[in-house]
Motif scaffolding. Structure first.
Motif, PDB file in Angstrom:
ATOM      1  N   LEU A  65       0.844  -1.190   0.000  1.00 55.53           N
ATOM      2  CA  LEU A  65       0.000   0.000   0.000  1.00 55.53           C
ATOM      3  C   LEU A  65       0.882   1.244   0.000  1.00 55.53           C
ATOM      4  CD1 LEU A  65      -2.750  -0.651   2.735  1.00 55.53           C
ATOM      5  CD2 LEU A  65      -3.118  -0.583   0.262  1.00 55.53           C
ATOM      6  N   TYR A  66       0.444   2.268  -0.708  1.00 58.63           N
ATOM      7  CA  TYR A  66       1.111   3.576  -0.684  1.00 58.63           C
ATOM      8  C   TYR A  66       0.327   4.489   0.248  1.00 58.63           C
ATOM      9  CZ  TYR A  66       3.001   8.036  -2.454  1.00 58.63           C
ATOM     10  OH  TYR A  66       3.583   9.270  -2.564  1.00 58.63           O
ATOM     11  N   LEU A  82       3.940   0.534   2.293  1.00 58.37           N
ATOM     12  CA  LEU A  82       3.836  -0.532   3.278  1.00 58.37           C
ATOM     13  C   LEU A  82       3.800  -1.883   2.569  1.00 58.37           C
ATOM     14  CD1 LEU A  82       1.011   0.985   5.529  1.00 58.37           C
ATOM     15  CD2 LEU A  82       3.479   1.212   5.840  1.00 58.37           C
ATOM     16  N   TYR A  83       4.485  -2.866   3.138  1.00 60.12           N
ATOM     17  CA  TYR A  83       4.527  -4.207   2.567  1.00 60.12           C
ATOM     18  C   TYR A  83       4.076  -5.221   3.612  1.00 60.12           C
ATOM     19  CZ  TYR A  83       7.604  -1.782  -0.727  1.00 60.12           C
ATOM     20  OH  TYR A  83       8.131  -0.900  -1.632  1.00 60.12           O
ATOM     21  N   ARG A  84       3.223  -6.133   3.222  1.00 64.94           N
ATOM     22  CA  ARG A  84       2.749  -7.185   4.117  1.00 64.94           C
ATOM     23  C   ARG A  84       3.679  -8.387   4.020  1.00 64.94           C
ATOM     24  NH1 ARG A  84      -0.303 -11.376   2.544  1.00 64.94           N
ATOM     25  NH2 ARG A  84      -0.977 -10.258   0.682  1.00 64.94           N
ATOM     26  N   LEU A  85       4.285  -8.762   5.145  1.00 66.70           N
ATOM     27  CA  LEU A  85       5.171  -9.916   5.162  1.00 66.70           C
ATOM     28  C   LEU A  85       4.502 -11.168   5.718  1.00 66.70           C
ATOM     29  CD1 LEU A  85       8.708  -8.608   6.161  1.00 66.70           C
ATOM     30  CD2 LEU A  85       7.705  -8.934   3.914  1.00 66.70           C
ATOM     31  N   HIS A  86       3.529 -11.012   6.619  1.00 62.90           N
ATOM     32  CA  HIS A  86       2.847 -12.188   7.156  1.00 62.90           C
ATOM     33  C   HIS A  86       2.006 -12.832   6.059  1.00 62.90           C
ATOM     34  CE1 HIS A  86       0.297  -8.644   7.817  1.00 62.90           C
ATOM     35  NE2 HIS A  86      -0.726  -9.452   7.573  1.00 62.90           N
ATOM     36  N   PRO A 155       2.601  -0.183  -5.773  1.00 65.11           N
ATOM     37  CA  PRO A 155       1.182   0.147  -5.585  1.00 65.11           C
ATOM     38  C   PRO A 155       0.771   1.526  -6.088  1.00 65.11           C
ATOM     39  CG  PRO A 155       2.361   0.398  -3.518  1.00 65.11           C
ATOM     40  CD  PRO A 155       3.340  -0.188  -4.496  1.00 65.11           C
ATOM     41  N   ARG A 156       1.740   2.384  -6.443  1.00 66.67           N
ATOM     42  CA  ARG A 156       1.413   3.761  -6.820  1.00 66.67           C
ATOM     43  C   ARG A 156       0.849   3.877  -8.227  1.00 66.67           C
ATOM     44  NH1 ARG A 156       7.202   6.211  -5.398  1.00 66.67           N
ATOM     45  NH2 ARG A 156       7.706   4.340  -6.623  1.00 66.67           N
ATOM     46  N   ALA A 157       1.496   3.231  -9.175  1.00 61.78           N
ATOM     47  CA  ALA A 157       1.062   3.313 -10.567  1.00 61.78           C
ATOM     48  C   ALA A 157       1.722   2.192 -11.346  1.00 61.78           C
ATOM     49  CB  ALA A 157       1.439   4.670 -11.180  1.00 61.78           C
ATOM     50  N   GLU A 158       1.013   1.689 -12.329  1.00 63.38           N
ATOM     51  CA  GLU A 158       1.517   0.579 -13.142  1.00 63.38           C
ATOM     52  C   GLU A 158       2.834   0.938 -13.835  1.00 63.38           C
ATOM     53  OE1 GLU A 158      -0.753  -2.632 -15.951  1.00 63.38           O
ATOM     54  OE2 GLU A 158      -0.965  -0.539 -16.493  1.00 63.38           O
TER      55      GLU A 158
END
Length: 324
Positions: A65-66, A82-86, A155-158
């Motif tokens: 997520l940005y 933010l990056y999800r590691l779980h 997550p910001r832009a392709e």
């Protein structure tokens, strides 16, 4: 991790200059913080513009997520990813927070100020490295990045490709076969060409406003989540629907002045009206906060006795309605 299709022409053009390379990998001078604990997402939810609870939700939770952290006046303090590691809701929430390395100490103090009694641990991750990955096409990326901690679309832009997090010293050619390490300045030039701000030069702390900085265009804000610091001004601006200035990519004709273009330089129209301010750039490309009413006019900056011309453009990846 499943690979998502990338069709953005800007990415293909960037990679064509690297013939034979499956992907260009750029080492980023950004820092990573680990935020871990049962209340990690709830804690960050009250400090950031995006809906962080998505990262710990059941089902198809996003891997990244940005967002922005704002001050009480609603101005940007830090831009973060933010990056999800779980791996599942059964595991303890573990989130990595990417930020400008120059504000690592400041953002740690900011987080710990609001931590209070939350069941959260906050610690830097000096053993990890962060890369921007610009693939020539998605078939060049592994279906699973087993040797990497995370490989996910930006997550910001392709048009910004992918983000890769790996252990420091990891062999990138083993993670992404056929990849080549690129010059990070090429990555920044690509950002500026696309009008993507990143870090304190592009988003001066306590100065930049999130919606003028195109936060909504970059999937960085939720208008339906609960309260967070700085929400009031942002929500009011959104509901009024009036944004007169935005960050836009700008370009300068060669040759540039030997001293370069100073950050914060005032941009004028040919008739002398104030059009905005230059934020930052690299070479002939940069990013500027401009009044939308003057975007299509000839623009200039006065430097001493010289007049430097420049032009602004609207990024192709913006929503169609915003480009009008």
């Amino acid at each position: 991790m499943l690979v998502r299709a990338i069709t953005a022409p800007g990415l293909r053009r960037l990679c064509r200059g690297r013939r034979g390379s499956a992907a260009a990998c750029f080492p980023l001078g950004r820092a990573l913080l680990g935020v871990r604990g049962a209340e990690a997402a709830v804690f960050l939810q009250g400090l950031l513009t995006n809906d962080v609870t998505q990262l710990v939700g059941a089902g198809d939770a996003p891997p990244a997520l940005y967002a922005h952290a704002l001050n009480v006046q609603g101005r940007c303090l830090y831009d973060v990813i933010l990056y999800r590691l779980h791996g599942s809701t059964a595991e303890e929430p573990h989130i990595l927070l990417e930020c400008d390395s120059s504000v690592l100490d400041s953002i740690q103090k900011h987080l710990k100020l609001y931590k209070i009694r939350r069941k959260v641990t906050i610690s830097p991750c000096p053993d990890l490295s962060l890369w921007a990955v610009i693939p020539e096409d998605t078939s060049s990326l592994p279906k699973r990045a087993d040797q990497a901690l995370l490989l996910t679309p930006d997550p910001r832009a392709e048009v910004m490709g992918w983000r890769l997090i790996a252990k420091k010293g990891a062999n990138l050619s083993e993670i992404i076969p056929g990849s080549q390490v690129g010059d990070v300045q090429d990555y920044h030039r690509h950002r500026y060409k696309q009008g993507i701000p990143e870090g304190v030069k592009d988003l001066p702390p306590g100065v930049a406003l999130p919606l003028e900085s195109n936060l909504a265009f970059m999937n960085g804000i939720s208008f339906t989540k609960g309260c967070y610091i700085g929400q009031e001004l942002t929500a009011r601006t959104h509901h009024m629907g009036v944004i007169r200035k935005r960050l836009l990519p700008v370009s300068f004709p060669a040759p540039l002045p030997s001293t370069g273009i100073p950050e914060g330089a005032e941009i004028l129209t040919e008739s002398g009206k104030r059009a905005g301010k230059f934020r930052a750039g690299g070479g002939e490309l940069g990013i500027a906060l401009l009044r939308l009413a003057h975007v299509n006019e000839p623009l200039c900056i006065h430097l001493g006795g010289d007049t430097v011309k420049l032009s602004a453009s609207t990024p192709e990846w913006w929503p169609k309605a915003a480009a009008k």
